[in-house]
Design a protein around this motif. Structure first.
Motif, short mmCIF file in Angstrom:
data_model
loop_
_atom_site.label_atom_id
_atom_site.label_comp_id
_atom_site.label_asym_id
_atom_site.label_seq_id
_atom_site.Cartn_x
_atom_site.Cartn_y
_atom_site.Cartn_z
N SER A 193 60.01 74.48 8.76
CA SER A 193 61.61 74.64 9.88
C SER A 193 62.68 73.90 9.34
CB SER A 193 61.16 74.01 11.33
OG SER A 193 59.93 74.86 10.74
N LEU A 194 62.98 72.78 9.15
CA LEU A 194 63.58 71.79 8.68
C LEU A 194 64.89 72.55 7.30
CD1 LEU A 194 62.42 68.29 7.00
CD2 LEU A 194 63.86 68.90 9.27
N ALA A 195 64.25 73.21 6.82
CA ALA A 195 64.87 73.65 5.41
C ALA A 195 65.20 74.92 5.81
CB ALA A 195 63.33 74.37 4.22
N ASN A 196 65.12 75.69 7.22
CA ASN A 196 65.91 76.89 8.20
C ASN A 196 66.49 76.15 8.83
OD1 ASN A 196 64.63 78.69 6.01
ND2 ASN A 196 62.27 78.49 7.84
N GLY A 197 67.30 74.65 9.41
CA GLY A 197 67.20 74.24 10.50
C GLY A 197 67.46 74.24 11.90
N GLN A 198 65.81 74.82 12.20
CA GLN A 198 64.84 74.05 13.05
C GLN A 198 64.83 72.90 13.16
OE1 GLN A 198 63.89 77.36 12.00
NE2 GLN A 198 64.85 79.00 13.27
N PHE A 199 65.07 71.45 13.75
CA PHE A 199 64.61 70.33 13.89
C PHE A 199 64.11 69.90 14.52
CE2 PHE A 199 69.07 70.16 11.68
CZ PHE A 199 68.87 70.62 10.37
N GLU A 200 63.90 70.53 15.48
CA GLU A 200 62.52 70.19 16.69
C GLU A 200 61.34 70.58 16.29
OE1 GLU A 200 64.35 74.26 17.88
OE2 GLU A 200 65.05 73.26 16.61
N PHE A 201 61.57 71.29 15.42
CA PHE A 201 59.75 71.11 15.49
C PHE A 201 59.51 69.67 14.71
CE2 PHE A 201 61.46 75.78 15.84
CZ PHE A 201 60.71 76.12 16.53
N MET A 202 59.94 69.89 13.58
CA MET A 202 59.44 68.54 12.63
C MET A 202 59.44 67.16 13.47
SD MET A 202 58.68 67.92 9.71
CE MET A 202 57.57 66.45 9.84
N ALA A 203 60.71 67.48 15.25
CA ALA A 203 60.19 65.79 15.84
C ALA A 203 58.67 66.56 16.93
CB ALA A 203 61.28 66.31 17.07
N ALA A 204 58.08 67.54 17.22
CA ALA A 204 57.33 67.54 17.70
C ALA A 204 56.14 67.59 16.79
CB ALA A 204 57.06 69.05 18.19
N VAL A 205 56.37 67.70 15.43
CA VAL A 205 54.92 67.18 14.79
C VAL A 205 54.96 65.60 14.34
CG1 VAL A 205 54.65 67.77 11.66
CG2 VAL A 205 55.24 69.69 13.23
N MET A 206 55.84 64.92 14.24
CA MET A 206 55.97 64.01 13.61
C MET A 206 55.42 63.03 15.03
SD MET A 206 59.07 60.70 11.42
CE MET A 206 59.12 60.91 12.78
N ILE A 207 55.85 63.50 16.20
CA ILE A 207 55.59 62.93 17.29
C ILE A 207 53.51 62.88 17.65
CG2 ILE A 207 55.35 64.24 19.29
CD1 ILE A 207 57.21 61.94 20.66
#
Length: 623
Positions: free
Chosen positions: A491-505
């Motif tokens: 998702s980072l590569a596609n510019g959708q940064f909110e999903f990475m935030a949910a994954v890390m938390i």
């Protein structure tokens, strides 16, 4: 335990007029009683006589070692006696006994008497040493002679073990190289110590290989255990017995692996470079397991580029001035532009490296270049992460096919294969497949997924955040956890940064929830678990989910559901608060570069507390 730890001056008699076996035993029992090691002298004497009735403890060469293991003994101990004229002790060789050692062992302390008996028997085989003990005139000298001889023997054994190397070697490796790698190494080393088996473990962690196995150690080892979820250097183990298994088995099944390694039943490994079929493991790997290993090999090599580049890009936004030119945010100031350029360059390697190392895992080194080119073409052609995944697997199996195709060529052309034939035909074919077959449909699919994610309503995003967060806590570093993480990085590569935030938390909550529970629900955990819980504060804040594994393994039915609930709540709240993360790692240390950092921190706290409360309710009190 040494012999002199069990023997003191009050238990030694160097000169007396003993005339019979019965008198000798009586005297030795009295000496033992004087040391304070007996609860009941008569019961102990009875146990000694019962042992003598089975067979004499006069082992010959003038030595007698009567002994008993009984509840009448308080502490393990020794008594000793010298009778220069000798006593008829019914010894095995029919000769008089002159040197006596009596052993007392408590019933509940294992086989300490057998251990001491074995060591005594060994050092007493030296005739000159026996003569010196028999003729000694002072108790202190008697003890010193024994201590010196025992130390000499122990030094010989240590020197012999060091010269011969390790009986068992091991290699541990996990995709991220952060936690599982070192937990498996520690488990194998500790279990080897407990079992008395010399073992050396090489760790293939994120910082490279440590404690690397030498050629001499490999030659001398009985077996090598490879507990890894990614490819490791196997050519060096040609012709050795090798056990290949999951890194998780290195953590949870260390004793079984070491026993199997010593059994002599492990398969002999033959590397493919020798022209022989690879014996991968005595475990039959499913197709899914093989695909997972290849994928994780790509992911593990990709992560340094993604993490380093992602954090630099995030820092570029932190240090930039949005008001200068909103459309050029991240590049407005020279320092921000520098960070974003360097980070973007590192991030750009993400997909080629992913594809290249997936391919290499399948087709060995000749497939690396083919995979790199396939990944780059997928990146430039719009098929992105999915295209690079396909490129890696296609490139790997393509090179495997080329190897079989060119295997019929004359041996004189063997040197041309890796430098000419494999790269030329491999790159040509993968280029055609990616450009004309893979990119068009996958790029369209990518656009559809992106549009769907961008078009999600608030409730849908919150639900997806809960799912991603919960997935991170289900197997804590396993396939489900990695699937969620790979989705976040894609998702980072596609510019959708909110999903990475949910994954890390979601990955931070399990260790934190456990740490909090060991602090506020102390009666649910043992003292050792409470001590281990303290380290989980650090691991959770650092986004190392694997810190929760020992607790989950010990009590999965309570720990895993509690962690999943806490992580799902945190993931949902992160999405609800509009948090976004451009860096795929870093934990609490990248909080300043997260969109809405206060909301993110609040989501982390709430999720961790929810996990703590659920776990506290589910866990039972420990006595």
């Amino acid at each position: 335990m040494k012999i002199t730890d069990l023997l003191n001056k009050s238990g030694i008699e160097l000169s007396n007029g003993i005339k019979s076996k019965e008198e000798a035993i009586n005297k030795l029992v009295n000496l033992m009683d004087s040391t304070g090691n007996l609860k009941d002298k008569e019961s102990y004497k009875k146990a000694v006589l019962e042992r003598e009735s089975l067979s004499t403890t006069g082992i010959g060469d003038g030595i007698a070692i009567p002994h008993a293991k009984t509840t009448a003994v308080k502490n393990a101990g020794l008594s000793a006696m010298v009778v220069k004229d000798g006593v008829d002790y019914d010894s095995l060789d029919g000769q008089p006994a002159k040197l006596f050692f009596m052993i007392a062992a408590p019933e509940e302390k294992g086989d300490v008497h057998l251990e001491v008996l074995a060591r005594l028997s060994t050092i007493l085989m030296d005739e000159k040493f026996r003569e010196r003990l028999i003729n000694v005139k002072d108790k202190n000298e008697f003890l010193k002679l024994i201590d010196d001889k025992e130390n000499e023997k122990l030094n010989e054994e240590n020197s012999k073990e060091q010269k011969s190397g390790y009986r068992v070697l091991a290699v541990t490796a996990c995709p991220t190289g952060i936690a599982h790698t070192f937990m498996a190494a520690e488990s194998l080393e500790n279990k080897g110590k407990d079992m008395g088996v010399s073992i050396k473990v090489e760790t293939n962690g994120s910082g490279g290989a440590k404690n690397v196995l030498t050629r001499e150690e490999i030659e001398n080892a009985e077996c090598i255990i490879v507990a890894a979820d990614k490819k490791v250097d196997m050519a060096r183990f040609e012709g050795k017995r090798v056990i290949q298994t999951k890194v998780a088995n290195g953590i949870h099944k260390a004793e079984a692996l070491i026993n199997e390694a010593l059994s002599g039943n492990a398969p002999v490994y033959h590397h493919s470079g020798k022209g022989e079929e690879i014996q991968e493991s005595n475990e039959k790997e499913s197709i899914g397991r093989q695909i997972y290993k290849h994928l994780m090999n790509g992911v593990s090599h990709m992560l340094p580029f993604v993490i380093g580049g992602g954090i630099l890009i995030a820092l570029a936004f932190l240090f930039d001035d949005y008001s200068i030119d909103p459309a050029n945010f991240g590049m407005n100031t020279p320092f921000a532009a520098f960070l974003k350029t360097v980070g973007g360059t590192a991030f750009g390697f993400m997909l080629p490296v992913l594809a290249g190392y997936i391919a290499m895992s399948i087709g060995d080194r000749p497939a690396l270049a083919v995979g790199f080119v396939g990944g780059m073409l997928a990146n430039e052609g719009g098929s992105g992460f999915l295209g690079a995944l396909l490129a890696g697997f296609i490139a790997g199996y393509l090179v495997v096919g080329l190897k079989k195709l060119f295997s019929t060529l004359p041996d004189s052309l063997e040197g041309l294969k890796p430098v000419l034939l494999y790269p030329f035909f491999g790159i040509l074919i993968i280029g055609a497949l990616i450009v004309f077959v893979i990119n068009p449909p996958v790029a369209a699919l990518n656009n559809g997924i992106t549009n769907t994610l961008n078009g999600m309503g608030e409730s849908s995003k919150i639900l997806l955040g809960a799912v991603l967060g919960g997935m991170m806590a289900i197997d804590m570093g396993g396939p489900i956890n990695k699937a969620a993480y790979v989705f976040g990085t894609a998702s980072l590569a596609n510019g959708q940064f909110e999903f990475m935030a949910a994954v890390m938390i979601g990955g931070m909550v399990p260790p934190l929830a456990i740490a909090l529970c060991t602090t506020f629900f102390k009666n649910r955990f043992t003292k050792r678990e409470r001590q281990s819980g303290l380290t989980n504060y650090i691991m959770g804040l650092s986004f190392i989910t694997e810190g929760a594994i020992p607790f989950a393994a010990a009590d999965p039915l309570r720990v895993i559901p509690a962690c999943v609930v806490g992580s799902a709540v945190a993931g949902a709240l992160s999405m609800a608060f509009g948090c976004a993360l451009r860096a795929p790692h870093g934990g609490i240390f990248v909080l300043p570069v997260i969109t809405n950092p206060l909301g993110y921190f609040g989501a982390l706290v709430i999720g961790s507390l929810v996990g703590m409360i659920v776990l506290g309710l589910l866990k039972k009190k420990v006595d």
